[in-house]
Design an enzyme around this catalytic site. Sequence first.
Site, short mmCIF file in Angstrom:
data_model
loop_
_atom_site.label_atom_id
_atom_site.label_comp_id
_atom_site.label_asym_id
_atom_site.label_seq_id
_atom_site.Cartn_x
_atom_site.Cartn_y
_atom_site.Cartn_z
N ASP A 342 -8.39 46.27 44.31
CA ASP A 342 -8.09 46.94 45.58
C ASP A 342 -7.28 48.22 45.38
O ASP A 342 -6.54 48.64 46.27
CB ASP A 342 -7.29 45.99 46.49
CG ASP A 342 -7.97 44.65 46.65
OD1 ASP A 342 -9.19 44.65 46.92
OD2 ASP A 342 -7.31 43.61 46.50
N SER A 367 -3.90 52.88 46.44
CA SER A 367 -3.81 51.51 46.92
C SER A 367 -4.63 51.41 48.19
O SER A 367 -4.34 52.08 49.18
CB SER A 367 -2.36 51.11 47.20
OG SER A 367 -2.29 49.81 47.75
N ARG A 368 -5.69 50.58 48.16
CA ARG A 368 -6.61 50.52 49.29
C ARG A 368 -6.18 49.52 50.35
O ARG A 368 -6.81 49.42 51.39
CB ARG A 368 -8.02 50.17 48.79
CG ARG A 368 -8.54 51.14 47.74
CD ARG A 368 -9.98 50.86 47.38
NE ARG A 368 -10.39 51.69 46.26
CZ ARG A 368 -10.42 51.31 45.00
NH1 ARG A 368 -10.08 50.07 44.71
NH2 ARG A 368 -10.79 52.12 44.05
N VAL A 369 -5.14 48.74 50.07
CA VAL A 369 -4.71 47.69 51.00
C VAL A 369 -3.23 47.82 51.35
O VAL A 369 -2.84 47.69 52.50
CB VAL A 369 -4.98 46.28 50.41
CG1 VAL A 369 -4.49 45.20 51.36
CG2 VAL A 369 -6.45 46.10 50.10
#
Length: 513
Positions: A342, A367-369
């Site tokens: 993620d 950071s995708r989350v």
Amino acid sequence: MNTLQSFYDNAFAKIASTRDSFTPEITLREVGLITSVSTGIARVSGLPGVGADELVRFPGNVYGIAFNVDETEIGVVLLGDYAHLHTGDEVQRTGRVMDVGVGSQLLGRVVDPLGRPLDEGGPVTTRQRLPIERPSAAIMDRAPVNVPLQTGLKVVDAMIPIGRGQRELILGDRQTGKTTIAIDTILNQRGKDVVCVYCAIGQRASGVAKVVAALRENHAMEYTVVVVTEGNDAPGLAYIAPYAATSIAEYFMEQGRDVLIVYDDLTQHARSYRELSLLLRRPPGREAFPGDIFYIHSRLLERSTHLREELGGGSLTALPIIETEAQNMSAYIPTNLISITDGQIYLSPSLFELGVLPAVDVGKSVSRVGGKAQHAAYRAVAGDLKLGYAQFEELESFARFGARLDTPTLKSIEHGRRIRACLKQPELSPVSVPAQIAVLLGLTAELFDTIPLDKIELAERALTEAATELSPKLCSRFETANSLSDDDRNTVVELARKVLEPFQVQTQPGTQP
């Protein structure tokens, strides 16, 4: 005398009745023979009923996993010292898959993937065992990632935040500080009710000893389990190590605990799997890795998640580490893991050589989350910080040519240099949330811009120490409030202005302090 005689009569009568009632049972047992042994694997014939991934037993109490199940023979991955095995030795089925002991008894211990102790704490006795290969949680059993996992590193918590239940890849060339970031994160979990599992895969014994010593010195072993395979261990042990460590971590997650697991590193894991696959004559593919190399890592990392409240609300956060060669992020294993995880934290060798530690390249990291789980106080400053740092990196390359720059450009460059200097951090020294917020707000208010670069470290240290005097109510609002109020911001900025004033020098516009 009569009493003794009657005692003997009764005893013999019971023996006779037991003998008469005993019916011998015929137990079917499959026994095979070793046909060949080579580095880390054995070929076995005579076990037609063996299943894939079943555990088989060799002489000397050595175990192996049935990897290749062919029509006439099976290829077995050995899980231990195989020097004493020879062609013709007997092999027995166990009827079970590989499992590992789990439980709170493992906290503070250093074990191998089979659960055997590697420290001086005596035998490990656990009440429960879990298979090392387990299905990941169903989609409907998962909850959104909404609680941050603080690393204690300013550059990560502010710009590349990680949430509990996220999978954040750490990658970079050799000796760029990848393990240090993971260890700092483990140290920062002290007092936060987070269980940590550190899995060393094919590492040097000296490197693992250094990590364990750092954890012990900082009292982190109290909430940490260390699973170790060394470079001279059988490749089969290196292959099963991350799966065994994940099962240990999942036990705590299913108890409703928050868990952090570090895989150090999955490059060695991929190499051990490639070695086993090539020895077992599986067809090689790209970069000589077998075609299912993506699957072995995806099924491992898919087990990291945040469970719904009805299932305890536990979480498993993964920090897999991989090594790049000559900064090549487009190689097979890095691209595989970037697509599985993620987000990634990329460590730059050029920043490392300049002494910018941790050497995180903010431009290539993402950071995708975690942004959705980040504290509101960080979100209030992260946008301006990222923009200022990105402008600085773009302008810095032009400044190297000696071109004449206008005043706003010079100001942007000087501001960016202060951001880079403030994001530096020595190893094994995580920073608390209030101290981080104080430094970041000081940066966005440009209070560091009039401080000479050689005094930034002292100024930042003074501000960090002063942040400990902030009221407990204000510090708790940093972690619980939905937004950073103007009053809270002004309180922190005024504190920063007061602390940093002795370090500041007055400069003429367009000049460098």
